[in-house]
Design a protein around this motif. Sequence first.
Motif, PDB file in Angstrom:
ATOM      1  N   GLY A  97       0.784  -1.228   0.000  1.00  0.00           N
ATOM      2  CA  GLY A  97       0.000   0.000   0.000  1.00  0.00           C
ATOM      3  C   GLY A  97       0.814   1.275   0.000  1.00  0.00           C
ATOM      4  N   SER A  98       2.135   1.166  -0.020  1.00  0.00           N
ATOM      5  CA  SER A  98       2.996   2.352   0.068  1.00  0.00           C
ATOM      6  C   SER A  98       3.326   2.977  -1.281  1.00  0.00           C
ATOM      7  N   GLY A  99       3.013   2.273  -2.372  1.00  0.00           N
ATOM      8  CA  GLY A  99       3.396   2.739  -3.694  1.00  0.00           C
ATOM      9  C   GLY A  99       4.711   2.142  -4.173  1.00  0.00           C
ATOM     10  N   LEU A 100       5.358   1.374  -3.324  1.00  0.00           N
ATOM     11  CA  LEU A 100       6.655   0.791  -3.689  1.00  0.00           C
ATOM     12  C   LEU A 100       6.526  -0.189  -4.857  1.00  0.00           C
ATOM     13  N   ALA A 101       5.499  -1.017  -4.859  1.00  0.00           N
ATOM     14  CA  ALA A 101       5.310  -1.954  -5.972  1.00  0.00           C
ATOM     15  C   ALA A 101       5.077  -1.198  -7.276  1.00  0.00           C
ATOM     16  N   VAL A 102       4.343  -0.104  -7.202  1.00  0.00           N
ATOM     17  CA  VAL A 102       4.106   0.728  -8.388  1.00  0.00           C
ATOM     18  C   VAL A 102       5.428   1.308  -8.886  1.00  0.00           C
ATOM     19  N   ASP A 103       6.260   1.763  -7.977  1.00  0.00           N
ATOM     20  CA  ASP A 103       7.567   2.309  -8.372  1.00  0.00           C
ATOM     21  C   ASP A 103       8.418   1.256  -9.077  1.00  0.00           C
ATOM     22  N   LEU A 104       8.422   0.038  -8.558  1.00  0.00           N
ATOM     23  CA  LEU A 104       9.167  -1.042  -9.210  1.00  0.00           C
ATOM     24  C   LEU A 104       8.577  -1.363 -10.578  1.00  0.00           C
ATOM     25  N   LEU A 105       7.260  -1.427 -10.663  1.00  0.00           N
ATOM     26  CA  LEU A 105       6.608  -1.687 -11.940  1.00  0.00           C
ATOM     27  C   LEU A 105       6.970  -0.596 -12.943  1.00  0.00           C
ATOM     28  N   HIS A 106       6.929   0.649 -12.535  1.00  0.00           N
ATOM     29  CA  HIS A 106       7.275   1.759 -13.435  1.00  0.00           C
ATOM     30  C   HIS A 106       8.727   1.686 -13.890  1.00  0.00           C
ATOM     31  N   ALA A 107       9.624   1.238 -13.022  1.00  0.00           N
ATOM     32  CA  ALA A 107      11.031   1.079 -13.420  1.00  0.00           C
ATOM     33  C   ALA A 107      11.155   0.042 -14.531  1.00  0.00           C
ATOM     34  N   VAL A 108      10.428  -1.063 -14.386  1.00  0.00           N
ATOM     35  CA  VAL A 108      10.453  -2.105 -15.417  1.00  0.00           C
ATOM     36  C   VAL A 108       9.877  -1.559 -16.720  1.00  0.00           C
ATOM     37  N   LEU A 109       8.741  -0.869 -16.648  1.00  0.00           N
ATOM     38  CA  LEU A 109       8.116  -0.332 -17.858  1.00  0.00           C
ATOM     39  C   LEU A 109       9.023   0.690 -18.539  1.00  0.00           C
ATOM     40  N   ALA A 110       9.631   1.574 -17.756  1.00  0.00           N
ATOM     41  CA  ALA A 110      10.525   2.589 -18.325  1.00  0.00           C
ATOM     42  C   ALA A 110      11.735   1.947 -18.999  1.00  0.00           C
ATOM     43  N   ALA A 111      12.248   0.883 -18.416  1.00  0.00           N
ATOM     44  CA  ALA A 111      13.424   0.210 -18.979  1.00  0.00           C
ATOM     45  C   ALA A 111      13.108  -0.472 -20.304  1.00  0.00           C
ATOM     46  N   HIS A 112      11.836  -0.686 -20.564  1.00  0.00           N
ATOM     47  CA  HIS A 112      11.427  -1.360 -21.803  1.00  0.00           C
ATOM     48  C   HIS A 112      10.604  -0.429 -22.701  1.00  0.00           C
TER      49      HIS A 112
END
Length: 165
Positions: A97-112
């Motif tokens: 619920g902290s947004g950390l999973a979203v941040d990780l997901l966004h890192a993966v999306l940005a890298a691709h």
Amino acid sequence: MTRIRAMTRNDLADVSRLLGQSWRRTYAPIMGDETVARLSDERHAPERLAAELDDEDKMSFVAERADGSIAGYAMAAMDAKGDVMLERLHIEPQAFGSGLAVDLLHAVLAAHAGIPSIALEVIEGNDRAIAFYRKHGFEVVERREAAHGVGGHASLIMRHMLPMA
């Protein structure tokens, strides 16, 4: 404060521990303690994670706290056709619920960036993950027997179409 960065060899033990705990917490109720322990111990051993770091078709990220501890991890792999699969996204329960999973997901999306879509496989019964991925634009495109030796369980293939630049 937590920052997202590329995983390094210094993170292997912490990521292995995080994955083991996450798998046991998430999948033991679905597949049983013994199966989960065996699969996790095989797949998440530091030496196996190290081999993945050396694979140019895989990208791994960690969420690192200010004290240097690891609170989350994500890994995506590209196949020979250029399709990308989000293989793992795990965070500590304290970060739910902290947004950390979203941040990780966004890192993966940005890298691709520039690819048409990204897919993932999630075992049915992992309702928290399914809801998270739906909320972030993934749709179920297929239901099949779970991969990676998790026989006897169904999984969902979810895909997220990405904007083309």
